[in-house]
Design a protein around this motif. Structure first.
Motif, short mmCIF file in Angstrom:
data_model
loop_
_atom_site.label_atom_id
_atom_site.label_comp_id
_atom_site.label_asym_id
_atom_site.label_seq_id
_atom_site.Cartn_x
_atom_site.Cartn_y
_atom_site.Cartn_z
N LEU A 90 30.52 18.89 -55.80
CA LEU A 90 29.38 18.39 -55.04
C LEU A 90 28.21 18.13 -55.99
O LEU A 90 28.04 18.83 -57.00
CB LEU A 90 28.96 19.40 -53.97
CG LEU A 90 29.97 19.69 -52.85
CD1 LEU A 90 29.31 20.51 -51.75
CD2 LEU A 90 30.57 18.42 -52.27
N PHE A 91 27.42 17.14 -55.64
CA PHE A 91 26.29 16.75 -56.48
C PHE A 91 25.00 17.36 -55.93
O PHE A 91 24.90 17.65 -54.73
CB PHE A 91 26.19 15.24 -56.54
CG PHE A 91 27.44 14.59 -57.05
CD1 PHE A 91 27.69 14.53 -58.42
CD2 PHE A 91 28.38 14.07 -56.18
CE1 PHE A 91 28.84 13.95 -58.90
CE2 PHE A 91 29.54 13.48 -56.66
CZ PHE A 91 29.78 13.42 -58.02
N ILE A 100 23.31 16.29 -48.20
CA ILE A 100 24.64 16.22 -47.60
C ILE A 100 25.05 14.76 -47.42
O ILE A 100 26.18 14.37 -47.76
CB ILE A 100 24.66 16.96 -46.24
CG1 ILE A 100 24.51 18.47 -46.48
CG2 ILE A 100 25.94 16.66 -45.46
CD1 ILE A 100 24.36 19.28 -45.20
N ALA A 101 24.13 13.94 -46.91
CA ALA A 101 24.42 12.51 -46.73
C ALA A 101 24.78 11.85 -48.05
O ALA A 101 25.73 11.06 -48.12
CB ALA A 101 23.23 11.81 -46.09
N GLY A 102 24.02 12.17 -49.09
CA GLY A 102 24.28 11.59 -50.40
C GLY A 102 25.65 11.95 -50.92
O GLY A 102 26.35 11.11 -51.51
N GLN A 116 34.10 22.25 -48.46
CA GLN A 116 35.36 21.54 -48.24
C GLN A 116 35.22 20.47 -47.16
O GLN A 116 35.78 19.38 -47.27
CB GLN A 116 36.47 22.52 -47.86
CG GLN A 116 37.04 23.33 -49.01
CD GLN A 116 37.72 22.46 -50.05
OE1 GLN A 116 37.05 21.73 -50.78
NE2 GLN A 116 39.02 22.53 -50.13
N ARG A 117 34.46 20.78 -46.13
CA ARG A 117 34.30 19.80 -45.05
C ARG A 117 33.45 18.61 -45.51
O ARG A 117 33.68 17.48 -45.06
CB ARG A 117 33.69 20.47 -43.82
CG ARG A 117 34.74 21.27 -43.02
CD ARG A 117 34.14 21.93 -41.82
NE ARG A 117 33.45 23.16 -42.17
CZ ARG A 117 32.54 23.76 -41.41
NH1 ARG A 117 32.17 23.21 -40.26
NH2 ARG A 117 31.99 24.89 -41.79
N ILE A 118 32.51 18.82 -46.41
CA ILE A 118 31.79 17.69 -47.00
C ILE A 118 32.76 16.84 -47.83
O ILE A 118 32.72 15.61 -47.77
CB ILE A 118 30.62 18.18 -47.88
CG1 ILE A 118 29.51 18.75 -47.00
CG2 ILE A 118 30.08 17.04 -48.74
CD1 ILE A 118 28.33 19.31 -47.78
N GLN A 128 26.29 22.10 -57.59
CA GLN A 128 27.66 22.44 -57.23
C GLN A 128 27.77 22.99 -55.80
O GLN A 128 28.67 23.77 -55.50
CB GLN A 128 28.25 23.45 -58.23
CG GLN A 128 28.41 22.92 -59.63
CD GLN A 128 29.41 21.76 -59.69
OE1 GLN A 128 30.48 21.80 -59.08
NE2 GLN A 128 29.05 20.72 -60.42
N GLY A 129 26.86 22.58 -54.94
CA GLY A 129 26.93 23.04 -53.54
C GLY A 129 26.60 24.50 -53.38
O GLY A 129 27.10 25.17 -52.46
#
Length: 240
Positions: A84-85, A89-91, A144-146, A134-135
């Motif tokens: 994750l960046f 969340i949208a990004g 995981q759901r993202i 990293q979320g």
């Protein structure tokens, strides 16, 4: 001269492995795949060994003759530890398809299919919530759901799930598995899994040992055979 196949709307995502052999560059003397033969026709296959990086035939064409950027655009991946960046969340969901401008409506729809939307709507900043490096602001299940929503927004014909639930606790696994089941609909899906509860609804389960497929079939047919898969399910003992 090499022939490059360009697909249009008729790309289906059928995959075939025909006598595939593979070794890692760092272990050239250890053959990981020893003549793998498996056919996957726009359904799902589950395996106890990594084969997802080695497609041989795509829709009947040699994989090396298929336009690589196009093929990559048709594949979505959810791995054991998603990247994750440090943005919203949208990004993070938008990163699923960088070839176009992904609308907010598409992001929300993908989040709903990933069983993520209801959680997002409980947050003060909703889809603009920052996930941290990293979320770090999220649980494993939420990350995981993202990752699943990110894969869905690409609308791929082929979905690769590489140990996507193995690091989750039991409660998180149930939610993420429901999201994965939704994401698999209408796609060719390859699931790499050692946690057997995640693969029992697969159309084909391929059990591998020492680089060779030793059993193939549905959960029901493999259980009836009382062979290696049956042993794995009932005792948890490794395949010898």
């Amino acid at each position: 001269m090499s022939l490059i196949i360009h697909f249009q709307e008729n790309f289906r995502g059928n995959i075939e492995f025909l006598n595939c052999k593979f070794t890692y560059p760092t272990r050239p003397d250890t053959q990981v795949l020893k003549g793998l033969v498996v056919s996957i026709y726009r359904k799902a296959i589950d395996s106890a060994s990594t084969v997802s990086s080695y497609f041989q035939l795509i829709d009947g064409h040699q994989s090396h003759s298929v336009n690589v950027p196009f093929l990559r655009s048709q594949i979505g991946i959810v791995s054991q530890e998603p990247v994750l960046f440090d943005c919203s969340i949208a990004g993070n969901i938008q990163y699923g398809d960088n070839t176009r401008s992904v609308s907010m409506e598409e992001i929300v729809e993908a989040a709903k299919k990933a069983f993520l939307h209801d959680f997002v709507m409980t947050l003060p900043d909703k889809y603009e919530t920052q996930v941290g490096a990293q979320g770090s602001q999220l649980s494993r299940g939420q990350k995981q759901r993202i990752a699943i929503a990110r894969a869905i927004v690409r609308n791929p014909k082929i979905l690769l799930l590489d140990e996507a639930t193995s690091a989750l606790d039991t409660e998180s696994e149930k939610t993420v598995q429901s999201a994965l089941d939704e994401a698999r609909k209408g796609r060719t899906c390859i699931v790499i899994a050692h946690r057997l509860s995640t693969i029992q609804t697969a159309d084909i389960i391929a059990v591998m040992s020492h680089g060779v497929v030793i059993e193939q079939g549905t959960h029901q047919t493999l259980m009836a055979k009382k062979g290696a898969y049956y042993k794995l399910v009932t005792t948890g003992a490794p395949i010898s």
